[in-house]
Every structure is written in C-alpha cells, then in structure tokens.
Design a protein around this motif. Structure first.
Motif, mmCIF file in Angstrom:
data_model
loop_
_atom_site.group_PDB
_atom_site.id
_atom_site.type_symbol
_atom_site.label_atom_id
_atom_site.label_comp_id
_atom_site.label_asym_id
_atom_site.label_seq_id
_atom_site.Cartn_x
_atom_site.Cartn_y
_atom_site.Cartn_z
ATOM 1 N N ARG A 276 -19.373 12.679 22.766
ATOM 2 C CA ARG A 276 -18.499 13.737 23.267
ATOM 3 C C ARG A 276 -17.048 13.297 23.190
ATOM 4 N N LYS B 81 -16.767 18.170 24.012
ATOM 5 C CA LYS B 81 -17.436 18.787 22.874
ATOM 6 C C LYS B 81 -18.193 17.708 22.112
ATOM 7 N N GLU B 82 -19.401 18.070 21.655
ATOM 8 C CA GLU B 82 -20.196 17.119 20.887
ATOM 9 C C GLU B 82 -19.642 17.018 19.474
#
Length: 247
Positions: A35, A40-41
């Motif tokens: 992340r 957010k990945e």
C-alpha cells in the motif's frame, strides 16, 4: 499539467528503450505489492533479462494500481501490462516473489496461474525475503535480542502515540540542536541537523531496525524528556510504574 505531460513523456521514452532492449529475448518477472501513503494497493513490476552484450540487466517497468491483492487480480494486471508494452508471456522464463500465499500458492497463487499458461516460467522465492525471514527467526530465538527490540518498539510507540507527543519530541530536539549550535559542540551546514523523527521497526524490513536504532541513539536525550513528561501526565499508578520501569 505541463509538468505532468513532461513526466509522462519521459516515462514513455524510458519504457520504450527498455522494451526495445529486451526485444524478442527471454526475460524474468519480479513483482511485489504494497500500500502507498494514500492506502491504495500498488504492484511494482521489474523485468530481468540478458542484453545484447551478455550482461544481466534489471529494469523497473511500472507501478500498477490494483483493486485488491488476490492472485487473479494481480495476474490480470500483469496481462494488461504485458499487452500494453507488447510483451509475451510465452517469453517468460522466471518469476520471483515473496512468500505470501497470494504470490506463491501452489494451486491459486500468482505463480500457479502463470505456470498454467507457461510451464517454463520457473518460480524462485526471493532470496532477500528468505534472508529476512531467517534473520527475524534468529533474532526472536535469542531472548536478549528479542526483549531488547520489544522495549525499543514500546519506546517508539509511546513517544509517537499522539500528535501532541510527536510535536513535543520535535520541539525538544530542536531546542537541543539550537543549544549545541550556540555552544559550538556541533556545526551547521548544508544537509546537517535536519529535522527528524523516530522510525518504527518492522519485521518485513530488517533494515528498518537499524534506522530505528540510529535515530533513537541520536535523539535519546529528547526521548528521555518525552518519557518524563508522559510519566508526569500519567493518571494511574500502573502507568507510572510502567513508564518508570522502562526509562
């Protein structure tokens, strides 16, 4: 907008050079996901290949946003990236990931999904990750070392538990540096005496322990001051005993 256009143009040109350098040769895939600061990945993709001069080359290709970290989602992202740059999965001869189940799973991991399409894409467990696991296991097996880092984590967590404490630590450290500069014990200069903070150690990055110890050592006097403030502000006898024992 102009700056973004320039950055995209540079990225496009660099990527084009990498793809042309690979040409029709075989290559290996190195992938890791984590992340970012906005939670957010992201999936980082690196290609490893032998160039025309016979040298082994590693090139960072892209960071790809993924909706989740399931093996199927990662596989779709890789397929899309390969199609975008004209790379063929049939030319893949190696894949290297960490030991997470979504990556190395025997049946449903990313490794298995790629092997179903290309049985020649040999999987290799990342040696850096293997070494990391060994170091963590050895460190935890030594009671003295294990307890030492438990105390280090406690101190870092206590001093950084709130914005108020972090601000106090920053101010105490600033005042200490100003005093040392005035007395001539340290000198000023470009890149010297930068504002810093304590870093939390993590088992997945053994180097983070080294950074934590360096910063804790340089800021120890300020940390002691914060622990003293916490002890004074403690509202229960249990908290007072805990802080007193760990100072």
């Amino acid at each position: 907008m102009i700056q973004k256009d320039l950055a995209h143009a540079c990225a496009s040109e660099i990527t084009s050079v990498i793809i042309n350098d690979i040409g029709d040769n075989y290559f290996s895939l190195i992938v890791d996901e984590s992340r970012d600061s906005s939670v957010k990945e992201q999936m980082g993709v690196v290609l490893r290949y032998v160039n025309k001069e016979g040298r082994v080359i590693e090139r960072f290709l892209a960071i790809v946003h993924v909706s989740d970290t399931t093996s199927l989602c990662l596989k779709d992202a890789i397929d899309s990236l390969f199609a975008q740059h004209g790379l063929s999965l049939s030319k893949l001869r190696g894949q290297r990931y960490d030991g997470a189940s979504n990556m190395r799973g025997e049946f449903n991991g990313l490794k298995a999904l790629i092997l179903q399409e290309n049985p020649y894409a040999m999987y290799i467990h990342c040696f850096a990750h293997q070494l990391q696991l060994v170091i963590v296991a050895v460190a935890k097996g030594n009671i003295i070392v294990s307890e030492f880092f438990v105390y280090v984590s406690m101190i870092v967590n206590l001093t950084g538990a709130s914005c108020k404490r972090r601000d106090q630590l920053r101010q105490i450290e600033h005042d200490k540096i100003v005093t040392l500069l005035d007395s001539g014990d340290i000198i000023s200069g470009k890149g010297k005496n930068q504002e810093t903070s304590l870093a939390r150690p993590g088992d997945t990055r053994w180097g983070s322990h080294y950074l934590t110890l360096l910063r804790l050592s340089s800021m120890w006097a300020s940390v002691i001051g914060i622990l003293g403030n916490i002890q004074d502000d403690a509202t229960t006898s249990d908290n007072r005993v805990f802080i007193g024992n760990h100072k």
